[in-house]
Scaffold this active site. Structure first.
Site, PDB file in Angstrom:
ATOM      1  CB  CYS A 390      -1.087  -0.010   1.161  1.00  0.00           C
ATOM      2  SG  CYS A 390      -2.291   0.896   0.812  1.00  0.00           S
ATOM      3  CG  HIS A 516      -3.592  -3.758   3.094  1.00  0.00           C
ATOM      4  ND1 HIS A 516      -2.630  -3.286   3.673  1.00  0.00           N
ATOM      5  CD2 HIS A 516      -4.287  -2.728   2.419  1.00  0.00           C
ATOM      6  CE1 HIS A 516      -2.679  -2.154   3.822  1.00  0.00           C
ATOM      7  NE2 HIS A 516      -3.857  -1.597   3.047  1.00  0.00           N
ATOM      8  CD  GLU A 518      -1.334  -6.503   4.949  1.00  0.00           C
ATOM      9  OE1 GLU A 518      -0.955  -6.686   3.815  1.00  0.00           O
ATOM     10  OE2 GLU A 518      -1.472  -5.335   5.277  1.00  0.00           O
TER      11      GLU A 518
HETATM   12  N1  GLN Z   1      -2.104   6.516   2.712  1.00  0.00           N
HETATM   13  C1  GLN Z   1      -2.175   5.630   1.521  1.00  0.00           C
HETATM   14  C2  GLN Z   1      -3.533   5.946   0.741  1.00  0.00           C
HETATM   15  O1  GLN Z   1      -4.525   6.366   1.381  1.00  0.00           O
HETATM   16  C3  GLN Z   1      -1.830   4.206   1.995  1.00  0.00           C
HETATM   17  C4  GLN Z   1      -2.829   3.730   2.724  1.00  0.00           C
HETATM   18  C5  GLN Z   1      -2.519   2.233   3.266  1.00  0.00           C
HETATM   19  O2  GLN Z   1      -1.056   2.110   3.194  1.00  0.00           O
HETATM   20  N2  GLN Z   1      -3.238   1.376   3.919  1.00  0.00           N
HETATM   21  O3  GLN Z   1      -3.375   5.585  -0.431  1.00  0.00           O
END
Ligand code: GLN
Length: 551
Positions: A390, A516, A518
């Site tokens: 992310c 994600h 994970e």
């Molecule tokens: N801050 C980033 C976004 O909102 C990444 C979010 C995250 O790592 N869950 O896109």
């Protein structure tokens, strides 16, 4: 238990906690569910949290650890991660309810006029709403048993309406249809050389004051509970001796189902719920997993670069995914927690040079960003296996734009709205969002993996679905320039063209994912991205060792 229309009519187990928090109600609930599942029963677990936030989505990870996201896009408590990792089944919004949500539902109903003429009160309106949520999953007809974990500790002001609802629910259900398991602590006093039962007696009394007599006591302890002590607990707490279950500290949470099996927790629960079941346990895969976990043949050290590293729970699912992926590879994964704020151009080499791989973690906001970018630069230039998740993937794109495309001011719109090259930009649908709670791009979305890429080799298929939690994305206006410079977009959302996976074919293992992974890794079904990443770390460690020998 199977009703005539083919739908199951569920029985209900409640798990409460006493003496202190952090005794591991979630792990005990998951372990019991695992044992019941292994005997052919269909089980789900839900968590009721006593705080007033509607969900933990707006909580700082320092407050409450990681926010776990389900397929249906619910932002939930991290215990739901344990439920999924143990049971290998998916949870949803219905599996996590907070006091905030209960009140929100009741107050919204009041505003609609549903209670016209009535005074709206904690009893019966709040307790009715809690009871409605207790039975929500049971009424689907999919489950033999619904386990409800009541967050917090008996005696907390916030827990009272939940306990009152449990009391009423038990009273209204058929006999033998509900069970209360109370998790408590038997401390060992070193000075006296004794295990002490008094705190347990007091916490059971407190539960009894709420009109609830626990059926089973699970006692956390650093030492085995002798039979005399069990008899004493039974006598004072009004339970049978066979209902006093010892829960010794374990090396790994994944051993707890096997410990609970030895203590016959599931047998006791089934007996008291009047469920006849003579099925053998099907725990072979689980036992193999635990065996591999306990007997690793290799070790690797992987750096986890993040800004909440002081609280490991903030990265719970990532740490657990490494355990799953390590076990398949018979490899112990040591995590080196690296604070992104401590990383600079000057010290990156010193901090990262001895690592076998580096993961740059998810996150929000400005703090520690330059450290993350620096970590990516170092591992990219030095061929160290990299996985960016992310925000970690977004930082990899920024690093590439700055150092390969030579756009030193390239950035994410999140950190610097004035950047001349917003290579990471706010998603179109997010521009109109004004409220913070539950408004990110959340939950499972499809992704098409391009053939011939590393991602395709890892997944072994083209169509995948993964969970998300973000507001920003790779800006497709810059994709061509990035691609011409060697970056490959190996996974794309088929409907919106949002870039989901990036990789660098010139690097041994450089992968960034907008989603994600994970959140989808389980003990018996480790996530391929983590399995492959650990493998890459092992290969890299081997190569380094050989190079050192040759020197
Ligand atoms: N801050 C980033 C976004 O909102 C990444 C979010 C995250 O790592 N869950 O896109």
């Amino acid at each position: 238990m199977s009703a005539e229309n083919g739908k199951k009519s569920a029985k209900y187990i409640f798990v409460t906690g006493g003496v202190t928090s952090s005794l591991g109600k979630g792990i005990i609930a998951s372990s019991l569910a695992k044992l019941l599942q292994s005997r052919g029963l269909s089980v789900t677990i839900q968590k009721f949290d006593p705080y007033l936030n509607i969900d933990p989505g707006t909580l700082n990870p320092y407050e409450h650890g990681e926010c776990y996201v389900t397929d249906d896009g619910a932002e939930t408590d991290l215990d739901l991660g344990h439920y999924e990792r143990f049971l290998n089944v998916r949870t949803s919004q219905a599996n996590n309810i907070t006091t905030g949500r209960i009140y929100f539902n009741v107050i919204s109903a009041e505003r609609r006029g549903d209670f016209l003429g009535k005074t709206v009160q904690v009893v019966p309106h709040i307790t009715d709403e809690i009871k409605r949520n207790i039975s929500l999953l049971g009424e689907t007809g999919e489950y033999d048993i619904v386990i409800t974990e009541i967050g917090g500790c008996v005696g907390d002001i916030e827990s009272l309406p939940f306990l009152e609802a449990v009391r009423q629910f038990r009273f209204e259900q058929g006999e033998n249809d509900t069970l209360v398991i109370h998790l408590t602590l038997i401390p060992y006093l070193h000075s006296a050389g004794e295990l002490k039962t008094k705190p347990t007696q007091h916490s059971v009394k407190m539960l009894q004051e709420s009109g609830i007599q626990p059926d089973i006591l699970v006692c956390r302890s650093e030492h085995p509970l002798p039979i005399e002590l069990r008899k004493k607990i039974a006598l004072f707490c009004n339970v049978q001796v066979s209902s006093v279950i010892e829960a010794m500290d374990a090396n790994s949470i994944y051993e707890v189902p096997l410990l609970m099996k030895r203590e016959k927790l599931d047998q006791r629960a089934l007996y008291m719920l009047d469920i006849y079941n003579d099925r053998d346990y099907e725990l072979t895969a689980w036992e193999e997993f635990v065996h591999r976990l306990q007997n690793p043949a290799h070790t690797v050290t992987i750096g986890l670069v993040g800004k909440y590293v002081e609280l490991h729970d903030a990265y719970k699912s990532i740490a657990e995914s490494f355990i799953h992926a390590g076990a398949v590879n018979r490899c112990k994964v040591r995590i080196e927690w690296i604070h992104s704020e401590s990383l600079t151009v000057e010290n990156a080499s010193e901090i990262l040079k001895n690592l076998d791989a580096v993961l740059v973690a998810p996150g929000f906001g400005e703090r520690g960003i330059e450290g993350k970018i620096e970590a990516v630069r170092y591992v990219r230039e030095n061929g160290i296996p990299f996985l960016g998740i992310c925000l970690g993937m977004q930082m990899a794109v920024i690093e590439y734009a700055r150092n390969v495309l030579n756009w030193p001011e390239a950035h994410s719109f999140e950190m610097n709205p004035q950047t001349p090259q917003p290579v990471i930009d706010i998603m179109e649908e997010q521009k109109k969002v004004t409220k913070k709670g539950g408004t990110m791009r959340l939950g499972a979305y499809p992704c098409k993996v391009q053939k011939g890429t590393l991602a395709h080799a890892i997944y072994g298929k083209m169509n995948i679905s993964e969970r998300h939690r973000h507001r920003y994305e790779l800006n497709n206006n810059y994709l061509e320039a990035l691609q011409q410079a060697g970056l490959v977009a190996s996974g794309i959302n088929p409907e919106t063209n949002l870039v989901e996976i990036i990789e660098l074919p010139t690097h041994p293992h450089f992968v960034g994912v907008q989603f994600h992974p994970e959140l989808r890794s389980t003990a018996e079904n480790p996530h391929p991205l983590f399995v492959h990443f650990v493998k890459a770390a092992m290969t890299y460690a081997d190569q380094r060792q050989h190079a050192a020998v040759e020197e």
